[in-house]
Design a protein around this motif. Structure first.
Motif, PDB file in Angstrom:
ATOM      1  N   ARG A  91       0.860  -1.189   0.000  1.00  0.00           N
ATOM      2  CA  ARG A  91       0.000   0.000   0.000  1.00  0.00           C
ATOM      3  C   ARG A  91       0.895   1.238   0.000  1.00  0.00           C
ATOM      4  O   ARG A  91       2.035   1.183   0.458  1.00  0.00           O
ATOM      5  N   ARG A 132      -3.621  -5.284  -1.636  1.00  0.00           N
ATOM      6  CA  ARG A 132      -4.534  -5.207  -0.487  1.00  0.00           C
ATOM      7  C   ARG A 132      -4.621  -6.601   0.108  1.00  0.00           C
ATOM      8  O   ARG A 132      -4.178  -7.581  -0.500  1.00  0.00           O
ATOM      9  N   LYS A 133      -5.182  -6.705   1.286  1.00  0.00           N
ATOM     10  CA  LYS A 133      -5.238  -8.000   1.961  1.00  0.00           C
ATOM     11  C   LYS A 133      -6.047  -9.029   1.188  1.00  0.00           C
ATOM     12  O   LYS A 133      -5.720 -10.211   1.189  1.00  0.00           O
TER      13      LYS A 133
END
Length: 376
Positions: A91, A132-133
């Protein structure tokens, strides 16, 4: 070409349930990096691919951020290829920007975009970093149309769960299990699943180099991957990297011999002091045998690194001989009889029966101990 495939280092992982032993387990994860470097040198490997989750969180402290970099620095002749995973996605101003700001040496490569990278004149790396996760689309799909030099090996690097894998992965992040064939990959190195697993002829999960939970991989591993040439099936050799072995055993006791046999078998385990042992027991033992079992477990707890003992389903069932040993006909015997009635009463609340059972065992052990002291 020969490479080492690793994944899921999760540096900085918390082990609060281990109390004072937590730091030892955290350091073991760093030691695994050093073993990877040694394996690389011993096997003539120039490239170590790490398929995501280098860090356990997106916000490691400054020391944790630097610790794996410093280990990799000491193996300057080995090239380390790092990929963001679901624990440490890339990120803006996140963990990977912080790593880049440290000024990593030339032998550490951060693959933060889905762009082909050159391993050497005969091999290209196709990384699929997580931004992103959790992703809902397959982040490896771009590999199908990715351009690489003619005749070069195509090696994919990704972190996620193959689509027919069920709930095995920690995040959604679906990956087509046939991606290697669709993208003409010579090898697809995956991370996320903490066990070594072959998905297809050219697709593998490396597993974690240092286990972090019982019921999973017993010992940390990485994969030594040999690829003879484009289109050739890879040859896979497992490399041991872990310090501690995380072992789960379920056993049933019906007599004293079963308890003694378990103790003998556990004592034969290699590197007993490096064993993280979860032991689940069921069945029943006479009081005398149960007392001997408890003494064995006290000794075993001191011998292994950590013992998690679940004996909720193991009952102590007093025999007439056990009761006679407590007291032939006195207040202790009458107390034992009352406790035994509760233990044998199937209509009694489970918690009440368990407490009565524990009290009966304790009474027996105290009396037996007093008898031994008098005899001495």
């Amino acid at each position: 070409m020969r490479i080492i495939h690793s994944a899921d280092w999760q540096i900085g992982k918390v082990f609060k349930q281990f109390g004072a032993k937590e730091e030892t387990l955290r350091q073991a994860r760093l030691s695994a990096i050093e073993r990877l470097g040694v394996h690389a040198r011993e096997n003539g490997v120039r490239h170590v691919l790490v398929a995501g989750d280098v860090y356990d969180s997106e916000a490691p402290c400054a020391h944790t951020l630097r610790a794996p970099i410093e280990r990799m620095k000491t193996f300057g002749d080995v090239h380390w290829h790092l990929l963001p995973g679901n624990h440490d996605p890339h990120r803006p101003e996140g963990v990977w920007d912080r790593v880049a700001q440290l000024g990593v040496p030339e032998n550490i490569h951060l693959h933060l975009s889905p762009i082909p990278a050159t391993l050497d004149e005969n091999a290209a790396l196709l990384p699929a970093p997580l931004l992103r996760k959790s992703e809902f689309d397959d982040i490896t799909a771009w590999m199908d149309a990715a351009s690489t030099p003619p005749g070069a090996l195509r090696i994919g690097l990704a972190h996620g769960s193959v689509v027919d894998f069920g709930s095995g992965g920690e995040a959604s992040n679906p990956i087509d299990p046939t991606r290697a064939a669709k993208a003409h990959l010579d090898y697809l190195a995956l991370g996320d699943w903490h066990r070594t697993l072959q998905v297809g002829a050219k697709t593998w999960y490396a597993g974690t180099p240092e286990p972090d939970r019982t019921g999973g991989q017993e010992q940390g591993t990485a994969l030594l991957v040999d690829i003879a040439g484009p289109g050739a099936p890879p040859s896979i050799t497992r490399l041991v990297t872990g310090t501690y072995r995380w072992v789960t055993r379920s056993e049933r006791f019906d007599d004293e011999e079963a308890s003694a046999d378990l103790d003998r078998r556990l004592r034969e385990e290699p590197d007993l002091s490096r064993l993280v042992l979860r032991l689940k027991l069921e069945g029943s033992l006479p009081l005398a045998a149960y007392g001997a079992f408890r003494r064995r477990m006290i000794d075993l707890d001191a011998a292994v690194f950590d013992l998690d003992l679940d004996e909720a389903s193991l009952a102590a069932r007093p025999t007439l001989a056990d009761l006679e040993a407590i007291d032939f006909d006195g207040v202790l015997r009458r107390s034992a009889d009352r406790l035994k009635k509760i233990v044998d009463d199937s209509s009694a609340a489970p918690d009440l029966r368990r407490r009565a059972e524990e009290a009966l065992v304790e009474l027996y052990l105290r009396v037996a101990g007093a008898v031994r002291e008098e005899a001495a």
